[in-house]
Write an enzyme that holds these catalytic residues in place. Structure first.
Site, PDB file in Angstrom:
ATOM      1  N   SER A   1       0.836  -1.198   0.000  1.00  0.00           N
ATOM      2  CA  SER A   1       0.000   0.000   0.000  1.00  0.00           C
ATOM      3  C   SER A   1       0.870   1.247   0.000  1.00  0.00           C
ATOM      4  O   SER A   1       2.045   1.194   0.403  1.00  0.00           O
ATOM      5  CB  SER A   1      -0.877   0.012   1.250  1.00  0.00           C
ATOM      6  OG  SER A   1      -1.622   1.199   1.316  1.00  0.00           O
TER       7      SER A   1
ATOM      8  N   TYR B   1      -3.200  -0.996  10.513  1.00  0.00           N
ATOM      9  CA  TYR B   1      -3.111  -1.343   9.084  1.00  0.00           C
ATOM     10  C   TYR B   1      -1.793  -0.839   8.499  1.00  0.00           C
ATOM     11  O   TYR B   1      -1.087  -1.566   7.787  1.00  0.00           O
ATOM     12  CB  TYR B   1      -4.310  -0.739   8.353  1.00  0.00           C
ATOM     13  CG  TYR B   1      -4.297  -0.967   6.861  1.00  0.00           C
ATOM     14  CD1 TYR B   1      -4.495  -2.234   6.322  1.00  0.00           C
ATOM     15  CD2 TYR B   1      -4.075   0.098   5.976  1.00  0.00           C
ATOM     16  CE1 TYR B   1      -4.479  -2.443   4.941  1.00  0.00           C
ATOM     17  CE2 TYR B   1      -4.061  -0.104   4.598  1.00  0.00           C
ATOM     18  CZ  TYR B   1      -4.261  -1.376   4.089  1.00  0.00           C
ATOM     19  OH  TYR B   1      -4.239  -1.583   2.736  1.00  0.00           O
TER      20      TYR B   1
HETATM   21  O1  NJP Z   1     -10.075  -5.431  -0.936  1.00  0.00           O
HETATM   22  P1  NJP Z   1     -11.381  -6.378  -0.962  1.00  0.00           P
HETATM   23  P2  NJP Z   1      -8.974  -5.077  -2.064  1.00  0.00           P
HETATM   24  N1  NJP Z   1      -7.598 -15.472   3.607  1.00  0.00           N
HETATM   25  O2  NJP Z   1     -11.917  -6.311   0.416  1.00  0.00           O
HETATM   26  C1  NJP Z   1      -9.630 -11.826   0.615  1.00  0.00           C
HETATM   27  C2  NJP Z   1      -4.588  -3.689  -0.638  1.00  0.00           C
HETATM   28  N2  NJP Z   1      -4.909  -2.273  -0.835  1.00  0.00           N
HETATM   29  O3  NJP Z   1      -9.165  -5.851  -3.292  1.00  0.00           O
HETATM   30  O4  NJP Z   1     -11.706 -14.087   2.105  1.00  0.00           O
HETATM   31  C3  NJP Z   1      -7.783 -15.453   2.283  1.00  0.00           C
HETATM   32  O5  NJP Z   1     -12.253  -5.987  -2.103  1.00  0.00           O
HETATM   33  C4  NJP Z   1     -11.115 -11.594   0.335  1.00  0.00           C
HETATM   34  O6  NJP Z   1     -11.792 -12.787   0.003  1.00  0.00           O
HETATM   35  P3  NJP Z   1     -12.676 -13.645   1.096  1.00  0.00           P
HETATM   36  C5  NJP Z   1      -5.229  -4.325   0.565  1.00  0.00           C
HETATM   37  O7  NJP Z   1      -4.534  -4.043   1.762  1.00  0.00           O
HETATM   38  C6  NJP Z   1      -6.171  -1.854  -1.138  1.00  0.00           C
HETATM   39  O8  NJP Z   1      -8.904  -3.597  -2.146  1.00  0.00           O
HETATM   40  O9  NJP Z   1     -13.208 -14.779   0.280  1.00  0.00           O
HETATM   41  N3  NJP Z   1      -8.322 -14.412   1.620  1.00  0.00           N
HETATM   42  C7  NJP Z   1     -11.045 -10.696  -0.894  1.00  0.00           C
HETATM   43  O10 NJP Z   1     -10.906 -11.484  -2.058  1.00  0.00           O
HETATM   44  C8  NJP Z   1      -5.151  -5.790   0.192  1.00  0.00           C
HETATM   45  O11 NJP Z   1      -3.915  -6.342   0.581  1.00  0.00           O
HETATM   46  C9  NJP Z   1      -6.433  -0.495  -1.296  1.00  0.00           C
HETATM   47  O12 NJP Z   1     -13.711 -12.715   1.615  1.00  0.00           O
HETATM   48  C10 NJP Z   1      -8.719 -13.359   2.353  1.00  0.00           C
HETATM   49  C11 NJP Z   1      -9.762  -9.913  -0.715  1.00  0.00           C
HETATM   50  O13 NJP Z   1      -8.986 -10.610   0.272  1.00  0.00           O
HETATM   51  C12 NJP Z   1      -5.258  -5.774  -1.337  1.00  0.00           C
HETATM   52  O14 NJP Z   1      -5.062  -4.424  -1.736  1.00  0.00           O
HETATM   53  C13 NJP Z   1      -5.421   0.429  -1.141  1.00  0.00           C
HETATM   54  C14 NJP Z   1      -8.574 -13.316   3.742  1.00  0.00           C
HETATM   55  C15 NJP Z   1     -10.025  -8.500  -0.270  1.00  0.00           C
HETATM   56  O15 NJP Z   1     -10.788  -7.840  -1.239  1.00  0.00           O
HETATM   57  C16 NJP Z   1      -6.581  -6.266  -1.883  1.00  0.00           C
HETATM   58  O16 NJP Z   1      -7.659  -5.549  -1.287  1.00  0.00           O
HETATM   59  C17 NJP Z   1      -4.164  -0.008  -0.836  1.00  0.00           C
HETATM   60  C18 NJP Z   1      -7.976 -14.429   4.374  1.00  0.00           C
HETATM   61  N4  NJP Z   1      -7.804 -14.477   5.691  1.00  0.00           N
HETATM   62  C19 NJP Z   1      -3.920  -1.352  -0.682  1.00  0.00           C
HETATM   63  N5  NJP Z   1      -9.086 -12.143   4.194  1.00  0.00           N
HETATM   64  C20 NJP Z   1      -7.787   0.037  -1.626  1.00  0.00           C
HETATM   65  N6  NJP Z   1      -8.750  -0.801  -1.976  1.00  0.00           N
HETATM   66  O17 NJP Z   1      -7.980   1.272  -1.593  1.00  0.00           O
HETATM   67  C21 NJP Z   1      -9.523 -11.471   3.112  1.00  0.00           C
HETATM   68  O18 NJP Z   1      -3.192   0.906  -0.673  1.00  0.00           O
HETATM   69  N7  NJP Z   1      -9.306 -12.184   1.999  1.00  0.00           N
END
Ligand code: NJP
Length: 237
Positions: A138, A151
């Site tokens: 990030s 975070y």
């Molecule tokens: O978020 P979201 P993003 N084990 O909530 C999965 C970074 N980032 O795509 O577990 C396995 O739409 C969850 O799937 P499920 C951020 O820190 C973002 O934006 O099935 N999977 C979903 O597919 C992160 O590292 C922004 O519910 C797990 C996904 O993770 C990355 O981008 C800005 C899990 C999350 O999808 C992707 O986030 C930035 C687990 N324990 C960095 N827990 C931003 N959006 O603004 C969750 O600087 N997931």
């Protein structure tokens, strides 16, 4: 084309966009998510004709589950060319309001999850003498923000982890880097993808393009880091 990629957090948001983009490029995919939604991403891709897709309902923080996922990926596809550590969670509140359980969980998913996934693929990449490991970190892994200390700390942690590992494994032909986005329109932190107030934010596909660029760079090139953010987002935040 024909490369094997593991993408964590591919149920929705950035991870799902990466899965679609890599499938279009001809990659074979192992997709990880902790909820049942992960299977929907797989079904969607298969409907579009991408047959080399396996889905795993696995918690990235669980070493046993992740090791099993990696073994099954090797059994199915024979190698691992790319790991995208994308799964992540976030919440934004003052330190005094942050509970110890929230602190522990965000570190489990965002930091321990990256360590576990990376450790599991390394022996295979070392044997192949090639591989790329990309962590979606990030901009807050570079710039601190108020009301996001836990975070932010996890993202500083994965920057350190990736930088150190990059030096440790380059002699094996393994490349390690991070992608550091600003605000991306996804479901992150309980938001809704496509909400009108986020129309000028980065799209999940923008981050997927950065992954493709990093992973398809010539073998002699290491891209340590890509930082990208919406034009409207000013720094320091
Ligand atoms: O978020 P979201 P993003 N084990 O909530 C999965 C970074 N980032 O795509 O577990 C396995 O739409 C969850 O799937 P499920 C951020 O820190 C973002 O934006 O099935 N999977 C979903 O597919 C992160 O590292 C922004 O519910 C797990 C996904 O993770 C990355 O981008 C800005 C899990 C999350 O999808 C992707 O986030 C930035 C687990 N324990 C960095 N827990 C931003 N959006 O603004 C969750 O600087 N997931």
């Amino acid at each position: 084309k024909g490369q094997v990629a593991i993408i964590t957090g591919a149920s929705r948001g950035i991870g799902k966009a990466i899965a679609h983009k890599l499938a279009e490029k001809g990659a074979k995919l192992a997709l990880v998510g902790s909820s049942e939604e992960i299977h929907k991403t797989g079904e969607e891709l298969k409907k579009q004709g991408f047959v080399d897709v396996e889905t795993f309902q696995v918690d990235v923080a669980n070493e046993e589950q992740m090791n099993r996922m990696v073994s099954e990926t090797i059994q199915k596809f024979g190698r691992i060319d790319l790991l995208v550590n994308n799964a992540g969670i976030g919440f934004f509140k003052p330190v005094e309001e942050t509970t110890i359980d929230e602190w522990k969980r965000v570190f489990e998913v965002n930091v321990q999850g990256v360590f576990i996934g990376t450790k599991a693929v390394l022996p295979h990449m070392k044997k192949q003498k090639s591989g790329t490991i990309i962590t979606i970190s990030s901009d807050v892994g570079r710039y601190t923000i108020p009301n996001g200390a836990a975070y932010t700390a996890t993202k500083y942690a994965v920057q350190g982890f990736s930088g150190s590992l990059a030096q440790e494994v380059r002699e094996y032909g393994i490349r390690v880097g991070t992608i550091n986005p600003g605000m991306v329109d996804t479901y992150f932190a309980n938001s809704v993808q496509g909400a009108p107030e986020k129309q000028d934010w980065l799209k999940a596909e923008d981050i997927a393009d950065a992954v493709v660029y990093m992973a398809s760079a010539p073998k002699h090139m290491l891209i340590d880091e890509i930082v990208l953010h919406p034009l409207i987002q000013k720094y320091p935040i």
